[in-house]
Scaffold this active site. Structure first.
Site, PDB file in Angstrom:
ATOM      1  N   ARG A 185      38.771  45.827  51.768  1.00 21.61           N
ATOM      2  CA  ARG A 185      38.903  45.877  53.228  1.00 21.61           C
ATOM      3  C   ARG A 185      39.933  46.909  53.664  1.00 21.61           C
ATOM      4  O   ARG A 185      39.674  47.737  54.496  1.00 21.61           O
ATOM      5  CB  ARG A 185      39.296  44.494  53.774  1.00 21.61           C
ATOM      6  CG  ARG A 185      38.157  43.513  53.799  1.00 21.61           C
ATOM      7  CD  ARG A 185      38.645  42.122  53.993  1.00 21.61           C
ATOM      8  NE  ARG A 185      39.512  41.744  52.888  1.00 21.61           N
ATOM      9  CZ  ARG A 185      39.903  40.522  52.618  1.00 21.61           C
ATOM     10  NH1 ARG A 185      39.550  39.530  53.408  1.00 21.61           N
ATOM     11  NH2 ARG A 185      40.675  40.257  51.594  1.00 21.61           N
ATOM     12  N   HIS A 217      31.548  39.067  52.838  1.00 24.24           N
ATOM     13  CA  HIS A 217      31.017  38.955  51.471  1.00 24.24           C
ATOM     14  C   HIS A 217      29.536  39.332  51.436  1.00 24.24           C
ATOM     15  O   HIS A 217      29.080  40.069  50.559  1.00 24.24           O
ATOM     16  CB  HIS A 217      31.110  37.503  50.964  1.00 24.24           C
ATOM     17  CG  HIS A 217      32.500  36.979  50.766  1.00 24.24           C
ATOM     18  ND1 HIS A 217      32.939  35.807  51.335  1.00 24.24           N
ATOM     19  CD2 HIS A 217      33.538  37.455  50.037  1.00 24.24           C
ATOM     20  CE1 HIS A 217      34.180  35.571  50.964  1.00 24.24           C
ATOM     21  NE2 HIS A 217      34.576  36.558  50.183  1.00 24.24           N
ATOM     22  N   LYS A 220      44.678  30.174  44.029  1.00 25.39           N
ATOM     23  CA  LYS A 220      44.144  29.506  45.227  1.00 25.39           C
ATOM     24  C   LYS A 220      43.652  28.099  44.905  1.00 25.39           C
ATOM     25  O   LYS A 220      43.116  27.863  43.815  1.00 25.39           O
ATOM     26  CB  LYS A 220      42.962  30.302  45.785  1.00 25.39           C
ATOM     27  CG  LYS A 220      43.312  31.687  46.296  1.00 25.39           C
ATOM     28  CD  LYS A 220      42.056  32.373  46.821  1.00 25.39           C
ATOM     29  CE  LYS A 220      42.327  33.802  47.273  1.00 25.39           C
ATOM     30  NZ  LYS A 220      41.078  34.528  47.571  1.00 25.39           N
ATOM     31  N   SER A 234      37.878  34.587  54.017  1.00 25.46           N
ATOM     32  CA  SER A 234      37.634  33.140  53.997  1.00 25.46           C
ATOM     33  C   SER A 234      38.831  32.396  54.603  1.00 25.46           C
ATOM     34  O   SER A 234      38.653  31.376  55.274  1.00 25.46           O
ATOM     35  CB  SER A 234      37.416  32.660  52.562  1.00 25.46           C
ATOM     36  OG  SER A 234      36.290  33.273  52.006  1.00 25.46           O
TER      37      SER A 234
HETATM   38  O1  PNS Z   1      37.751  35.942  46.088  1.00 27.27           O
HETATM   39  P1  PNS Z   1      38.954  36.106  45.197  1.00 27.27           P
HETATM   40  O2  PNS Z   1      39.795  34.831  45.191  1.00 27.27           O
HETATM   41  O3  PNS Z   1      39.764  37.328  45.514  1.00 27.27           O
HETATM   42  O4  PNS Z   1      38.372  36.311  43.722  1.00 27.27           O
HETATM   43  C1  PNS Z   1      39.242  36.514  42.634  1.00 27.27           C
HETATM   44  C2  PNS Z   1      38.505  36.271  41.314  1.00 27.27           C
HETATM   45  C3  PNS Z   1      37.960  34.838  41.271  1.00 27.27           C
HETATM   46  C4  PNS Z   1      37.362  37.253  41.181  1.00 27.27           C
HETATM   47  C5  PNS Z   1      39.543  36.511  40.170  1.00 27.27           C
HETATM   48  O5  PNS Z   1      40.624  35.632  40.315  1.00 27.27           O
HETATM   49  C6  PNS Z   1      38.906  36.364  38.790  1.00 27.27           C
HETATM   50  O6  PNS Z   1      38.323  37.299  38.287  1.00 27.27           O
HETATM   51  N1  PNS Z   1      39.028  35.148  38.203  1.00 27.27           N
HETATM   52  C7  PNS Z   1      38.449  34.865  36.884  1.00 27.27           C
HETATM   53  C8  PNS Z   1      39.542  34.702  35.841  1.00 27.27           C
HETATM   54  C9  PNS Z   1      40.015  36.066  35.367  1.00 27.27           C
HETATM   55  O7  PNS Z   1      39.299  36.828  34.767  1.00 27.27           O
HETATM   56  N2  PNS Z   1      41.302  36.356  35.671  1.00 27.27           N
HETATM   57  C10 PNS Z   1      41.908  37.607  35.331  1.00 27.27           C
HETATM   58  C11 PNS Z   1      41.657  38.656  36.364  1.00 27.27           C
HETATM   59  S1  PNS Z   1      42.513  40.123  35.964  1.00 27.27           S
END
Ligand code: PNS
Length: 161
Positions: A90, A17, A41, A128
């Protein structure tokens, strides 16, 4: 002013990150590292802990702030007048999910672009989840997370076993 948002769960932040965040900070005037909610998650660390870890390891980056949000990323990006959402990639296995999110965010907020930054090769394996799994089984994670947050992560993950 060009503003980038680096969103994620950051549960916890890793060298992978940090690499993406540092490279993004060189490309934009301002970077917001956004601790957001991934509904798929259940985080191990509290939101406050994750924010504090990020602040601890990014204190030397002058054009960076850390924030949290529970809503839609597209709405947050619009509210900040962001130029881009920056995500690290990645491997091809990340691509399908990230591409779907990028297209959804583009639909919800057409004025914000999603930009993918490829991971540095040495962090291709790192996530993570790998950190949590290796640490909770007693493995060495000193090459996975910065030294400033290492003791806190080890202490916490030991407690959960
Ligand atoms: O590190 P991660 O878990 O891959 O991050 C994913 C994250 C938190 C960026 C994604 O789930 C997100 O954007 N969540 C906010 C809610 C949202 O906008 N959801 C729709 C995404 S299309």
């Amino acid at each position: 002013m060009k503003i980038a948002i680096c969103p994620g769960s950051f549960d916890p932040i890793t060298f992978g990150h940090l690499d993406i965040i540092r490279r993004t900070a060189k490309l934009f005037d301002q970077v917001i590292v956004l601790v957001s909610t991934n509904q798929k998650k259940s985080p191990c660390f509290t939101r406050e802990e994750r924010v504090e870890f990020i602040r601890r390891v990014t204190g030397d980056i002058p054009n960076l702030t850390v924030d949290t949000d529970d809503g839609l990323l597209a709405d947050y990006a619009r509210s900040k007048g962001a130029t881009a959402i920056v995500k690290g990639l990645r491997a091809m296995s990340d691509f399908e999910y990230e591409f779907q999110m990028a297209l959804t965010n583009k639909k919800l907020c057409p004025e914000v672009e999603t930009i993918f930054v490829n991971t540095t090769a040495e962090y291709m394996y790192l996530s993570s989840s790998v950190v949590k799994q290796v640490c909770s089984l007693g493995g060495d994670i000193s090459e996975f997370v910065p030294a400033e947050i290492l003791p806190d992560i080890i202490n916490r993950l030991k407690q959960t076993n």
